[in-house]
Design an enzyme around this catalytic site. Structure first.
Site, short mmCIF file in Angstrom:
data_model
loop_
_atom_site.label_atom_id
_atom_site.label_comp_id
_atom_site.label_asym_id
_atom_site.label_seq_id
_atom_site.Cartn_x
_atom_site.Cartn_y
_atom_site.Cartn_z
N LYS A 211 8.87 -6.11 -8.72
CA LYS A 211 8.82 -7.33 -7.15
C LYS A 211 9.55 -8.67 -7.21
CE LYS A 211 6.47 -8.67 -3.49
NZ LYS A 211 6.71 -8.00 -2.53
N GLY B 71 3.37 2.27 8.01
CA GLY B 71 2.71 1.58 6.99
C GLY B 71 0.93 1.93 7.44
N GLU C 92 9.65 -2.99 -4.33
CA GLU C 92 9.55 -3.31 -3.63
C GLU C 92 9.78 -4.83 -3.18
OE1 GLU C 92 5.42 -5.36 -1.52
OE2 GLU C 92 5.23 -3.89 -3.87
N VAL D 289 1.06 -1.22 -0.26
CA VAL D 289 -0.28 -0.20 -0.07
C VAL D 289 0.97 1.27 0.46
CG1 VAL D 289 -2.07 1.09 0.96
CG2 VAL D 289 -1.97 -1.40 1.23
#
Length: 238
Positions: free
Chosen positions: A37, A171, A110, A17
Site C-alpha cells: 500500500k 468490487g 493497492e 477486499v
C-alpha cells in the site's frame, strides 16, 4: 517479475477486499504473496489499515508493506501536506515492490482511490507507479448505474499512457442486483476494452477469514487464479 497493480474507478468500491481475494486465491495455489500500500490515508497511527485487512482476510502468510500513512481521509498529496509529512515518492514505491518481487511469486500494489489520484506534490499517480514497474493494472469497479462511464474513463487513461489493463473485477456485487447491474455484466468488456474477470459479493469482507479464503477463488476468473466464469455468471443473473 509478477506484479499486479490494483486500482479503482473511485474510492470505497471494494479494492481492499478484491486485493485480499487475489491474495487468498494465489496462496491457495501455493504461491507466495506480498501486498504493498503506497499511501494509506484516513487511518490514525496504530489503527489497522488496508494492509492489515488484507492479511486478516487472506492470512498471515501474506507479506504486508505500507509505505506511508496520513491520518486525514484525503488524497495522499493533500493528506501529506496537511499532516506536515513527506509524501510517498514513486521511486520509493518502485524500489519496495522490486525488492518484494525478488522474494515473492506475486506482488499486489493497492492504490488509494482512483487511478489518477495524486500521490505527491509533483503530481505523480498510481498510473506512474504502474509505468515504472511495467505492470498491468486490474480495475475494480462498481456494479450499477454510472459505472460504465467511470470504467471507460479509467481504461482510456491507461491506454493513453501505454499501460496494460488486465481486466475488470466488480468490487461489490449486490445480493439483489437491479437491472443496471445485470445489464452491465454484458457491457463491461466493451466499455473497458478488457475482460470482466470477477465479481466479489457485497459484504464479502464480513465473512469469517476461513470462509473468505475458502470461497475467494469462486469470485475470480482463472486468469486471476480462480474458477469464476463470466458467461455462466451472466446467464445466472440474466
Amino acid at each position: 517479475m509478477s506484479v499486479l497493480v490494483v486500482s479503482g474507478t473511485n474510492t470505497e468500491i471494494g479494492k481492499t477486499v478484491v486485493t485480499a481475494a487475489l491474495a487468498a486465491a494465489a496462496l491457495a495455489q501455493g504461491r507466495s504473496v506480498a501486498v504493498v500500500k503506497p499511501a494509506q490515508t484516513g487511518v490514525a497511527e496504530g489503527e489497522p489499515g488496508d494492509v492489515a485487512e488484507v492479511r486478516r482476510l487472506a492470512g498471515d502468510a501474506v507479506t504486508g508493506v505500507e509505505l506511508a500513512r496520513f491520518p486525514e481521509p484525503l488524497a495522499p498529496d493533500r493528506a501529506a501536506l496537511r499532516a506536515g509529512l513527506a509524501p510517498v515518492r514513486t521511486a520509493d514505491v518502485e524500489l519496495a515492490v522490486k525488492r518484494l518481487a525478488a522474494e515473492h511469486d506475486l506482488v499486489l500494489v493497492e492504490g488509494a482511490g482512483g487511478l489518477l489520484v495524486r500521490l505527491d506534490d509533483r503530481g505523480a499517480t498510481l498510473a506512474d507507479v504502474a509505468g515504472l514497474l511495467d505492470a498491468p493494472v486490474l480495475v475494480v469497479a462498481q456494479a450499477g448505474l454510472g459505472t460504465l462511464n467511470m470504467t471507460t474513463l479509467t481504461t482510456e487513461a491507461l491506454r493513453a499512457r501505454g499501460l496494460a489493463c488486465r481486466g475488470v473485477v466488480i468490487g461489490s456485487w449486490p445480493a439483489a442486483p437491479g437491472l443496471a447491474d445485470r445489464c452491465n455484466l454484458a457491457d463491461f468488456p466493451e466499455a473497458a476494452g478488457a475482460p470482466l474477470l470477477g465479481a466479489v459479493p457485497e459484504r464479502a469482507g464480513t465473512l469469517p477469514p476461513a470462509g473468505f479464503r475458502r470461497t475467494a477463488p469462486d469470485w475470480l476468473a482463472p486468469a486471476l487464479g480462480g474458477t469464476w466464469d463470466a458467461a455462466a455468471f451472466a446467464a445466472a443473473h440474466g
